[in-house]
Design a protein around this motif. Structure first.
Motif, PDB file in Angstrom:
ATOM      1  N   SER A 163     -17.548  23.183   8.777  1.00 58.87           N
ATOM      2  CA  SER A 163     -18.794  24.127   9.131  1.00 58.87           C
ATOM      3  C   SER A 163     -19.977  23.464   9.332  1.00 58.87           C
ATOM      4  CB  SER A 163     -18.799  25.024   7.979  1.00 58.87           C
ATOM      5  OG  SER A 163     -19.931  25.737   7.661  1.00 58.87           O
ATOM      6  N   TYR A 194     -22.687  23.823  12.733  1.00 61.48           N
ATOM      7  CA  TYR A 194     -23.877  24.406  12.904  1.00 61.48           C
ATOM      8  C   TYR A 194     -24.704  23.357  13.815  1.00 61.48           C
ATOM      9  CZ  TYR A 194     -22.781  27.475   9.128  1.00 61.48           C
ATOM     10  OH  TYR A 194     -22.262  28.473   8.297  1.00 61.48           O
ATOM     11  N   LYS A 197     -24.044  24.097  17.233  1.00 62.08           N
ATOM     12  CA  LYS A 197     -24.581  25.331  17.686  1.00 62.08           C
ATOM     13  C   LYS A 197     -26.046  24.929  18.191  1.00 62.08           C
ATOM     14  CE  LYS A 197     -23.895  29.214  17.446  1.00 62.08           C
ATOM     15  NZ  LYS A 197     -23.519  30.166  18.453  1.00 62.08           N
ATOM     16  N   PHE A 206     -32.006  31.656  15.963  1.00 61.19           N
ATOM     17  CA  PHE A 206     -30.808  31.403  15.480  1.00 61.19           C
ATOM     18  C   PHE A 206     -30.786  31.073  14.168  1.00 61.19           C
ATOM     19  CE2 PHE A 206     -27.789  28.244  14.477  1.00 61.19           C
ATOM     20  CZ  PHE A 206     -26.707  28.678  14.438  1.00 61.19           C
ATOM     21  N   LEU A 207     -31.761  30.001  13.649  1.00 64.04           N
ATOM     22  CA  LEU A 207     -31.617  29.443  12.412  1.00 64.04           C
ATOM     23  C   LEU A 207     -32.149  30.533  11.326  1.00 64.04           C
ATOM     24  CD1 LEU A 207     -33.376  26.011  13.239  1.00 64.04           C
ATOM     25  CD2 LEU A 207     -30.911  26.556  12.718  1.00 64.04           C
ATOM     26  N   ASP A 221     -31.848  34.028  11.492  1.00 61.18           N
ATOM     27  CA  ASP A 221     -30.851  34.956  11.559  1.00 61.18           C
ATOM     28  C   ASP A 221     -29.695  34.323  10.639  1.00 61.18           C
ATOM     29  OD1 ASP A 221     -32.376  36.571  13.072  1.00 61.18           O
ATOM     30  OD2 ASP A 221     -31.027  36.308  14.913  1.00 61.18           O
ATOM     31  N   LYS A 222     -29.421  33.173  10.792  1.00 60.47           N
ATOM     32  CA  LYS A 222     -28.399  32.446  10.086  1.00 60.47           C
ATOM     33  C   LYS A 222     -28.557  32.528   8.599  1.00 60.47           C
ATOM     34  CE  LYS A 222     -24.188  31.076  11.049  1.00 60.47           C
ATOM     35  NZ  LYS A 222     -23.586  32.291  11.753  1.00 60.47           N
ATOM     36  N   SER A 225     -28.519  35.975   7.329  1.00 63.97           N
ATOM     37  CA  SER A 225     -27.091  36.400   7.157  1.00 63.97           C
ATOM     38  C   SER A 225     -26.375  35.988   5.872  1.00 63.97           C
ATOM     39  CB  SER A 225     -26.185  36.315   8.481  1.00 63.97           C
ATOM     40  OG  SER A 225     -25.961  34.965   8.283  1.00 63.97           O
ATOM     41  N   TYR A 226     -26.904  34.821   5.412  1.00 69.36           N
ATOM     42  CA  TYR A 226     -26.519  33.949   4.360  1.00 69.36           C
ATOM     43  C   TYR A 226     -27.105  34.401   2.811  1.00 69.36           C
ATOM     44  CZ  TYR A 226     -23.387  31.360   7.208  1.00 69.36           C
ATOM     45  OH  TYR A 226     -22.492  31.040   8.129  1.00 69.36           O
ATOM     46  N   LEU A 275     -27.548  24.309   6.381  1.00 72.02           N
ATOM     47  CA  LEU A 275     -27.127  25.834   6.678  1.00 72.02           C
ATOM     48  C   LEU A 275     -25.914  25.929   6.123  1.00 72.02           C
ATOM     49  CD1 LEU A 275     -27.514  26.572  10.481  1.00 72.02           C
ATOM     50  CD2 LEU A 275     -28.617  27.719   8.666  1.00 72.02           C
ATOM     51  N   ARG A 296     -24.944  28.561   3.293  1.00 70.64           N
ATOM     52  CA  ARG A 296     -23.283  29.710   3.279  1.00 70.64           C
ATOM     53  C   ARG A 296     -22.675  29.644   1.891  1.00 70.64           C
ATOM     54  NH1 ARG A 296     -17.937  29.329   3.931  1.00 70.64           N
ATOM     55  NH2 ARG A 296     -17.928  27.084   3.454  1.00 70.64           N
TER      56      ARG A 296
END
Ligand code: ZN
Length: 336
Positions: A47, A51, A54, A74-75, A77-78, A81-82, A155, A159
């Motif tokens: 994982s 990242y 990405k 992106f960072l 938003d990620k 989302s976590y 990241l 998660r």
């Protein structure tokens, strides 16, 4: 981050004195007096690697470029989302060459009501120049290790925090911007600003230390990750960390040792360097260490030969190194 800064660090000193779960318990990593048994979740190296890939896929994350902006989104938003509470600090800062850089520190917080906090950080921008190469010395680098590796590990930590029971402490993850926009190696005399000596590196951490994301913000301690993904990396006890936060160094190195990672976390000191942790220590007064690769035999002094070079791409990233660092991070924060 730079080594030229070592001379600057000496100036500082003068100024200053002037789900998935491994089911291992924290008791196994040294907290033997604790009656609690906490399950530390497993770190997933695949994982973390994903990242990093990405970020690299956006292209060089050089301030004022499209790739930089897209990766920053992106960072954010990620992290969101976590389950992190997100704050973005957008600010403009002058670079050494007079260019105005539009920068963004990204902060993701967990357990926001908990007073005892730990700060984890990495820089997300990349160097605009491959100035240690012979050719293409004014072209940008991919920064798979110098930048993306630390962010990738954090990241993955985010998660895991989202999917599992939280640690007892509050966690703030900060992605600093503008760390690597310092003067080109070709420049012999570092420009001054308003007649004063200026450090043109670490712009995001300098800004954050003057403008923390929360009023009267403090953290119990902090850990900075920089260049934590290359094959056979060695992390020595870096001079600035030992000056400002020796107890944190000992804590983290003891944790790594208990996990069997003494081959990565070497029990030897290395010279101090200029990196984001200096400003967090000096200005925000938070004891922060820097986990950063040191290669005593490197031809480019201090860092591996990929440093500020086109060689800093995915081919040098090794999942086993990411695992050693990520697992040590998780055991450190879940042990608090
Ligand atoms: Zn760098």
């Amino acid at each position: 981050m730079i080594i030229r800064g070592y001379s600057i660090i000496i100036i500082f000193v003068v100024l200053l004195f002037g789900c998935e779960s491994s089911k291992k318990s924290v008791d196994q990593v040294g907290n033997r007096n604790s009656k609690r048994t906490i399950t530390v979740p497993s770190f997933n190296r695949d994982s973390a690697y994903y990242y990093i890939q990405k970020q690299v896929d956006f292209g060089p994350r050089v301030p004022n470029t499209y790739a930089h902006k897209a990766c920053g989104n992106f960072l954010s938003d990620k992290l969101k989302s976590y389950g992190a509470i997100i704050q973005e600090q957008q600010f403009a800062e002058q670079a050494y060459n007079g260019e105005v850089l539009h920068l963004k520190n990204i902060i993701g917080s967990y357990n926001v009501d908990v007073k005892k906090r730990v700060l984890l950080a990495a820089h997300w921008d990349t160097r605009p120049y491959a100035d240690k190469d012979i050719e293409g010395r004014y072209e940008p680098i991919e920064g798979a290790n110098d930048g993306a590796s630390g962010v990738g590990v954090l990241l993955e930590v985010a998660r895991i925090l989202h999917k599992n029971e939280k640690p007892n402490v509050g966690i703030d993850i900060i992605f600093f911007d503008g760390e690597d926009y310092g003067e080109h190696e070709d420049i012999e005399n570092v420009p001054m600003k308003n007649g004063l000596v200026q450090i043109w590196w670490c712009l995001g951490s300098q800004y954050w230390a003057d403008h923390p994301h929360a009023p009267k913000y403090s953290a119990y301690f902090g850990i900075l990750l920089d260049m934590v993904g290359s094959r056979n990396a060695r992390f020595f006890k870096e001079g600035g960390s030992m000056q400002f936060a020796p107890k944190v160094v000992e804590k983290v190195w003891a944790t790594a040792r208990s996990l069997g990672y003494s081959n990565y976390f070497v029990n030897t000191n290395s010279p101090g360097i200029m990196d984001d942790h200096i400003f967090v220590n000096r200005d925000a007064k938070i004891p922060m260490i820097d986990i950063v690769e040191y290669d005593p035999h490197s031809p480019s002094y201090y860092f591996g030969n990929y440093h500020h070079s086109k060689k800093d791409d995915m081919s040098i990233i090794d999942k086993q190194t990411l695992q050693a660092v990520g697992e040590t991070m998780l055991y450190t924060i879940y042990n608090e």
